[in-house]
Design an enzyme around this catalytic site. Structure first.
Site, mmCIF file in Angstrom:
data_model
loop_
_atom_site.group_PDB
_atom_site.id
_atom_site.type_symbol
_atom_site.label_atom_id
_atom_site.label_comp_id
_atom_site.label_asym_id
_atom_site.label_seq_id
_atom_site.Cartn_x
_atom_site.Cartn_y
_atom_site.Cartn_z
ATOM 1 C CG HIS A 57 -32.123 -28.387 -14.713
ATOM 2 N ND1 HIS A 57 -31.861 -27.862 -13.452
ATOM 3 C CD2 HIS A 57 -31.682 -27.450 -15.585
ATOM 4 C CE1 HIS A 57 -31.328 -26.825 -13.438
ATOM 5 N NE2 HIS A 57 -31.116 -26.637 -14.822
ATOM 6 C CE LYS A 169 -35.770 -18.546 -13.004
ATOM 7 N NZ LYS A 169 -34.496 -18.587 -13.451
ATOM 8 C CG MET A 208 -38.129 -24.680 -9.126
ATOM 9 S SD MET A 208 -38.242 -26.738 -9.194
ATOM 10 C CE MET A 208 -39.715 -26.607 -7.766
#
Ligand code: PAF
Length: 304
Positions: A57, A169, A208
């Site tokens: 993020h 992602k 992640m």
């Protein structure tokens, strides 16, 4: 109601040069502050999130800071995108910690609405993007992408950003949002101003994700097999191996590593996500979702 004190307890003053973050959960206050940020023709980059922020993020925030004068981040754990048996209640919520991280990255404004603000009584609208929403995660999570499209459309209307930043992602999510923005003429941001940012990975290659924290240390170590097996399959496919064979081997490798289920392992056109059985010369993507210890991990990589 105006601005709350920010999470660090200071009156906030927004800015690009690392000044304090403002946080609000009130729509009118958000609009006032966005208007203030815009004064003098300044541009705004939106980073929509559900919180539990990690390096992935923060990379979006950094990218948004490079491209825009101000960054607005949103944190909203969106009930509409969770199925009845999914982890809505367990989804990590850590607003103060997240706000401190955003402030450290020079984010100007945090929009953290309550559920009743986003979905007041009588809320009756659903945005459904057919085609691109239907396979892959859409097949396993009915209604998920309707929930994503609906909330992202609201966030775009609320913040009116010049650009919006999403991680690659969630590749299918990015394709759904681009399609929705194009189809609904969401001119700010325009479809081409929806920026896909490459996946950020742990040192061992695992993408992640806020969900990685659910894994035991054994499962976490085994999970690193996912990107490795994907890279091996891509290398084989690019060298001419039949994709079906390469993907069977990928499934077997994941099963041996301890994954209890592979929901999908599929090559697809990188733009419309139509499954393909061979490389076509157009940009292609390998998309995988697999479960370990009951946690569903997803990943995707370019092919060809
Ligand atoms: O990717 C996410 O965190 C969410 O799906 C999003 C885009 C913030 C919508 O709730």
């Amino acid at each position: 109601m105006g601005w709350r004190l920010n999470c660090l307890g200071r009156e906030a003053d927004t800015g690009k040069e690392g000044r304090a973050l403002q946080t609000t959960s009130e729509l009118e206050a958000l609009r006032r502050s966005v208007a203030k940020l815009r004064e003098g023709g300044m541009s705004i980059g939106l980073v929509p999130t559900m919180g539990a922020l990690h390096e992935g993020h923060l990379t979006l925030v950094r990218r948004a800071r490079e491209a825009c004068d101000y960054v607005v981040a949103s944190i909203f754990v969106n009930p509409a995108q969770f199925g009845p048996n999914e982890d809505l209640d367990a989804y990590p919520r850590q607003l103060e910690e997240d706000a401190a991280l955003l402030e450290g990255e020079g984010c100007a404004l945090l929009w953290a609405p309550e559920v009743a603000t986003m979905y007041p009584p009588g809320f009756a609208t659903n945005i459904s993007v057919s085609g691109v929403s239907e396979g892959f995660c859409g097949a396993d999570r009915p209604g998920h992408f309707d929930g994503v499209a609906t909330v992202v459309c609201k966030l775009f209307n609320q913040v009116q950003p010049d650009m919006a930043f999403f991680g690659e992602k969630d590749f299918q999510q990015l394709a759904v949002i681009r399609t929705m923005a194009r189809d609904l003429d969401l001119t700010a941001p325009r479809a081409h101003q929806i920026i896909g940012v490459p996946t950020v990975r742990e040192a061992d290659g695992l993408a992640m994700s806020s969900r990685n924290r659910y894994l035991s240390s054994e499962a976490r170590a085994a999970a690193a097999c996912l990107p490795r097996a994907m890279k091996a399959a891509i290398t084989a496919i690019e060298a001419g191996t039949d994709p079906a064979m390469a993907l069977t081997e990928l499934r077997e490798t994941l099963a041996s590593a301890g994954f209890e289920r592979v929901d999908y392992a599929q090559l697809a056109d990188a733009v419309n996500l139509v499954p393909i059985s061979h490389l076509t010369g157009s940009p292609s993507r390998l998309l995988v979702a697999a479960r370990i210890e009951g946690t569903r991990l997803i990943d995707n990589m370019p092919v060809g």
